[in-house]
Design an enzyme around this catalytic site. Structure first.
Site, PDB file in Angstrom:
ATOM      1  N   ASP A  33       0.855  -1.190   0.000  1.00  0.00           N
ATOM      2  CA  ASP A  33       0.000   0.000   0.000  1.00  0.00           C
ATOM      3  C   ASP A  33       0.895   1.246   0.000  1.00  0.00           C
ATOM      4  O   ASP A  33       1.903   1.302   0.706  1.00  0.00           O
ATOM      5  CB  ASP A  33      -0.915   0.002   1.232  1.00  0.00           C
ATOM      6  CG  ASP A  33      -2.064   0.989   1.096  1.00  0.00           C
ATOM      7  OD1 ASP A  33      -3.219   0.545   1.010  1.00  0.00           O
ATOM      8  OD2 ASP A  33      -1.807   2.219   1.073  1.00  0.00           O
ATOM      9  N   ILE A  34       0.508   2.235  -0.784  1.00  0.00           N
ATOM     10  CA  ILE A  34       1.306   3.456  -0.932  1.00  0.00           C
ATOM     11  C   ILE A  34       1.266   4.319   0.338  1.00  0.00           C
ATOM     12  O   ILE A  34       2.174   5.122   0.564  1.00  0.00           O
ATOM     13  CB  ILE A  34       0.811   4.234  -2.179  1.00  0.00           C
ATOM     14  CG1 ILE A  34       1.918   5.107  -2.759  1.00  0.00           C
ATOM     15  CG2 ILE A  34      -0.431   5.045  -1.897  1.00  0.00           C
ATOM     16  CD1 ILE A  34       1.589   5.647  -4.143  1.00  0.00           C
ATOM     17  N   ASN A  89     -12.902  -3.280   2.694  1.00  0.00           N
ATOM     18  CA  ASN A  89     -13.864  -2.180   2.718  1.00  0.00           C
ATOM     19  C   ASN A  89     -14.759  -2.300   1.490  1.00  0.00           C
ATOM     20  O   ASN A  89     -14.256  -2.504   0.384  1.00  0.00           O
ATOM     21  CB  ASN A  89     -13.129  -0.836   2.688  1.00  0.00           C
ATOM     22  CG  ASN A  89     -12.263  -0.628   3.924  1.00  0.00           C
ATOM     23  OD1 ASN A  89     -12.610  -1.063   5.014  1.00  0.00           O
ATOM     24  ND2 ASN A  89     -11.126   0.025   3.750  1.00  0.00           N
ATOM     25  N   GLN A  96     -14.847   2.377   1.197  1.00  0.00           N
ATOM     26  CA  GLN A  96     -14.005   1.906   0.092  1.00  0.00           C
ATOM     27  C   GLN A  96     -13.668   3.097  -0.784  1.00  0.00           C
ATOM     28  O   GLN A  96     -14.561   3.801  -1.254  1.00  0.00           O
ATOM     29  CB  GLN A  96     -14.745   0.841  -0.723  1.00  0.00           C
ATOM     30  CG  GLN A  96     -13.887   0.268  -1.848  1.00  0.00           C
ATOM     31  CD  GLN A  96     -14.617  -0.757  -2.699  1.00  0.00           C
ATOM     32  OE1 GLN A  96     -15.814  -1.025  -2.507  1.00  0.00           O
ATOM     33  NE2 GLN A  96     -13.914  -1.330  -3.651  1.00  0.00           N
ATOM     34  N   HIS A 102     -10.233  -5.190  -3.181  1.00  0.00           N
ATOM     35  CA  HIS A 102      -8.910  -5.449  -2.595  1.00  0.00           C
ATOM     36  C   HIS A 102      -9.050  -5.867  -1.142  1.00  0.00           C
ATOM     37  O   HIS A 102      -9.975  -5.453  -0.453  1.00  0.00           O
ATOM     38  CB  HIS A 102      -7.998  -4.220  -2.708  1.00  0.00           C
ATOM     39  CG  HIS A 102      -8.626  -2.947  -2.225  1.00  0.00           C
ATOM     40  ND1 HIS A 102      -9.497  -2.215  -2.993  1.00  0.00           N
ATOM     41  CD2 HIS A 102      -8.511  -2.283  -1.057  1.00  0.00           C
ATOM     42  CE1 HIS A 102      -9.894  -1.151  -2.309  1.00  0.00           C
ATOM     43  NE2 HIS A 102      -9.320  -1.171  -1.124  1.00  0.00           N
ATOM     44  N   HIS A 104      -6.986  -5.695   2.350  1.00  0.00           N
ATOM     45  CA  HIS A 104      -5.841  -5.124   3.066  1.00  0.00           C
ATOM     46  C   HIS A 104      -5.304  -6.193   4.021  1.00  0.00           C
ATOM     47  O   HIS A 104      -6.091  -6.817   4.737  1.00  0.00           O
ATOM     48  CB  HIS A 104      -6.278  -3.958   3.952  1.00  0.00           C
ATOM     49  CG  HIS A 104      -6.814  -2.764   3.239  1.00  0.00           C
ATOM     50  ND1 HIS A 104      -6.077  -1.620   3.045  1.00  0.00           N
ATOM     51  CD2 HIS A 104      -8.026  -2.517   2.682  1.00  0.00           C
ATOM     52  CE1 HIS A 104      -6.806  -0.716   2.411  1.00  0.00           C
ATOM     53  NE2 HIS A 104      -8.005  -1.229   2.175  1.00  0.00           N
TER      54      HIS A 104
END
Ligand code: AMP
Ligand code: ZN
Length: 115
Positions: A33-34, A89, A96, A102, A104
């Site tokens: 994750d960024i 989410n 979301q 996706h 997490h």
């Protein structure tokens, strides 16, 4: 394979946006994750453009199972030993933000930035 040219995660799948990849196979991709909440925070996504968990059916059980089954192995590979959180989410009330399904997976020693 469904691809949405405007979707940020489809662009990552296509290699048009860079990502730090952790795992890739025929139908899924895992990358960091960024904006991580935790020391280790990865996102597991199907390569297929599926907007959210709402769009999954029983036909997606093998893919969903594969993702959950892979999470512990990836966390171990990334040095996570003290436990991790797995989060999905869905939709606006589920907060979301990116409309490509996706999962997490977050771990590593506390304190975390969030979550
Ligand atoms: P969600 O709120 O569940 O939709 O989470 C979307 C997640 O995607 C957030 O944690 C973002 O930090 C992450 N994210 C957004 N853009 C990128 C990107 N280009 N590379 C990696 N992670 C991203
Ligand atoms: Zn997409």
């Amino acid at each position: 394979m469904t691809h949405d040219p405007n979707c940020i995660f489809c662009k990552i799948v296509a290699g048009r946006i860079p990502s730090r990849k952790v795992h890739e196979d025929d139908d899924m991709l895992v990358f960091h994750d960024i904006a991580p909440w935790a020391p280790v925070h990865v996102l597991m996504i199907p390569k297929n453009h599926v907007p959210s968990h709402y769009d999954m059916t029983a036909a997606d059980a093998p893919l969903l199972g594969k993702m959950l089954a892979l999470a512990p192995e990836l966390m171990r590979q990334l040095g996570v030993t003290g436990g991790f959180r797995t989060l999905i989410n869905t939709g606006p009330d589920g907060r979301q933000e990116v409309p490509h399904f996706h999962v997490h997976v977050m771990g590593g020693p506390r304190p975390w930035a969030k979550g």
